[in-house]
Design an enzyme around this catalytic site. Structure first.
Site, PDB file in Angstrom:
ATOM      1  N   HIS A  11      44.177  42.413  29.673  1.00 35.69           N
ATOM      2  CA  HIS A  11      45.000  43.489  30.202  1.00 35.69           C
ATOM      3  C   HIS A  11      44.892  44.739  29.342  1.00 35.69           C
ATOM      4  O   HIS A  11      44.808  45.853  29.840  1.00 35.69           O
ATOM      5  CB  HIS A  11      46.460  43.021  30.267  1.00 35.69           C
ATOM      6  CG  HIS A  11      47.367  43.987  30.947  1.00 35.69           C
ATOM      7  ND1 HIS A  11      47.846  45.121  30.333  1.00 35.69           N
ATOM      8  CD2 HIS A  11      47.874  44.002  32.198  1.00 35.69           C
ATOM      9  CE1 HIS A  11      48.613  45.781  31.178  1.00 35.69           C
ATOM     10  NE2 HIS A  11      48.642  45.130  32.315  1.00 35.69           N
ATOM     11  N   LEU A  72      48.121  35.626  33.071  1.00 36.31           N
ATOM     12  CA  LEU A  72      48.914  34.434  33.392  1.00 36.31           C
ATOM     13  C   LEU A  72      48.838  34.085  34.869  1.00 36.31           C
ATOM     14  O   LEU A  72      48.720  32.917  35.233  1.00 36.31           O
ATOM     15  CB  LEU A  72      50.381  34.655  33.016  1.00 36.31           C
ATOM     16  CG  LEU A  72      50.711  34.612  31.531  1.00 36.31           C
ATOM     17  CD1 LEU A  72      52.185  34.931  31.323  1.00 36.31           C
ATOM     18  CD2 LEU A  72      50.364  33.254  30.943  1.00 36.31           C
ATOM     19  N   ALA A  73      48.954  35.084  35.722  1.00 34.56           N
ATOM     20  CA  ALA A  73      49.122  34.804  37.147  1.00 34.56           C
ATOM     21  C   ALA A  73      48.605  35.983  37.956  1.00 34.56           C
ATOM     22  O   ALA A  73      48.321  37.054  37.422  1.00 34.56           O
ATOM     23  CB  ALA A  73      50.601  34.564  37.453  1.00 34.56           C
ATOM     24  N   GLY A  75      48.458  39.216  40.256  1.00 36.22           N
ATOM     25  CA  GLY A  75      49.216  40.458  40.286  1.00 36.22           C
ATOM     26  C   GLY A  75      48.239  41.525  40.746  1.00 36.22           C
ATOM     27  O   GLY A  75      47.141  41.215  41.192  1.00 36.22           O
ATOM     28  N   VAL A  76      48.637  42.782  40.620  1.00 34.47           N
ATOM     29  CA  VAL A  76      47.798  43.870  41.141  1.00 34.47           C
ATOM     30  C   VAL A  76      46.419  43.907  40.468  1.00 34.47           C
ATOM     31  O   VAL A  76      45.407  44.132  41.127  1.00 34.47           O
ATOM     32  CB  VAL A  76      48.529  45.225  40.988  1.00 34.47           C
ATOM     33  CG1 VAL A  76      47.630  46.377  41.401  1.00 34.47           C
ATOM     34  CG2 VAL A  76      49.777  45.230  41.863  1.00 34.47           C
ATOM     35  N   HIS A  77      46.381  43.686  39.150  1.00 37.38           N
ATOM     36  CA  HIS A  77      45.072  43.702  38.484  1.00 37.38           C
ATOM     37  C   HIS A  77      44.146  42.628  39.045  1.00 37.38           C
ATOM     38  O   HIS A  77      42.976  42.871  39.310  1.00 37.38           O
ATOM     39  CB  HIS A  77      45.223  43.480  36.980  1.00 37.38           C
ATOM     40  CG  HIS A  77      45.726  44.677  36.244  1.00 37.38           C
ATOM     41  ND1 HIS A  77      45.218  45.933  36.429  1.00 37.38           N
ATOM     42  CD2 HIS A  77      46.694  44.822  35.309  1.00 37.38           C
ATOM     43  CE1 HIS A  77      45.847  46.803  35.645  1.00 37.38           C
ATOM     44  NE2 HIS A  77      46.759  46.146  34.968  1.00 37.38           N
TER      45      HIS A  77
END
Lengths: 134, 134
Positions: A11, A72-73, A75-77
């Site tokens: 990230h 982790l999970a 999402g938008v990325h």
């Protein structure tokens, strides 16, 4: 021997901890898995960027590129930004990577997600904290 | 038999994936480790909140409470927000938990951080994606 490229996507963060996590995990993978040529790349705030690292892989002797997000999970990325950088449609997990004048397969892996290994890691962290000297 | 309480702290998200990750990981831990009474709690956007879950633990038959953040790395939540909810000073990892009219030890574990198990998980995700039907 031709190897697989593994782009470990982080990230990025203003603090140093995310970068350290990605770089150390890349080193752990490289150490145990010489079949992968591992390079980190960041979505924001740290370098190299994902685009920088994709450029580096263009000249490497690899037969396939697998992109693994250390998130982790979903999402938008995961759902939009990384596929856009890879030239994949939303939800797509397979494409091609322009490489050294030709093309090689590109595979986009999922984020960490629920996994018994993650549960083991949480228990390990719990026990390390419990057993640390007070 | 008196057990240890394990509060698995999640970030929370507007999307469903973070909540699902935390709840499934809590279930994985509970299944494999009956010595822990596992309950999830979220920092924001999902329920139960960390405070809700701390209240639930007050009446449980536990001898210790260990708080394990399911976060990748240190950041403001890990360094400041969670310690504040636990009554710990910044950087503190041990305190007490007011419980059932008395006190039991409270231990605050670290986030995932760099760990060979995490590297194994990344390689597992890479290989699952490579070997999935195209």
């Amino acid at each position: 021997m031709s190897r697989k490229g593994l782009l470990l996507v982080g990230h990025g963060s203003k603090l140093s901890y995310n970068k350290e996590l990605i770089e150390k995990t890349a080193a752990h993978i490289a150490e145990k898995h010489p079949e992968y040529l591992v390079r980190p790349g960041f979505m924001s705030m740290n370098t190299p960027t994902v685009e920088d690292t994709l450029n580096l892989f263009k000249d490497d002797d690899i037969e396939m590129l697998v992109v693994v997000p250390l998130f982790l999970a979903k999402g938008v990325h995961i759902l939009k930004d990384i596929p856009a950088l890879l030239g994949l449609p939303e939800g797509g997990t397979r494409g091609t990577f322009a490489h050294n004048g030709g093309e090689i397969p590109l595979v986009y892996a999922g984020p960490i997600g629920p996994d018994p290994l993650l549960a083991d890691l949480m228990v390990k962290n719990a026990e390390e904290a419990i057993n640390a000297d007070a």
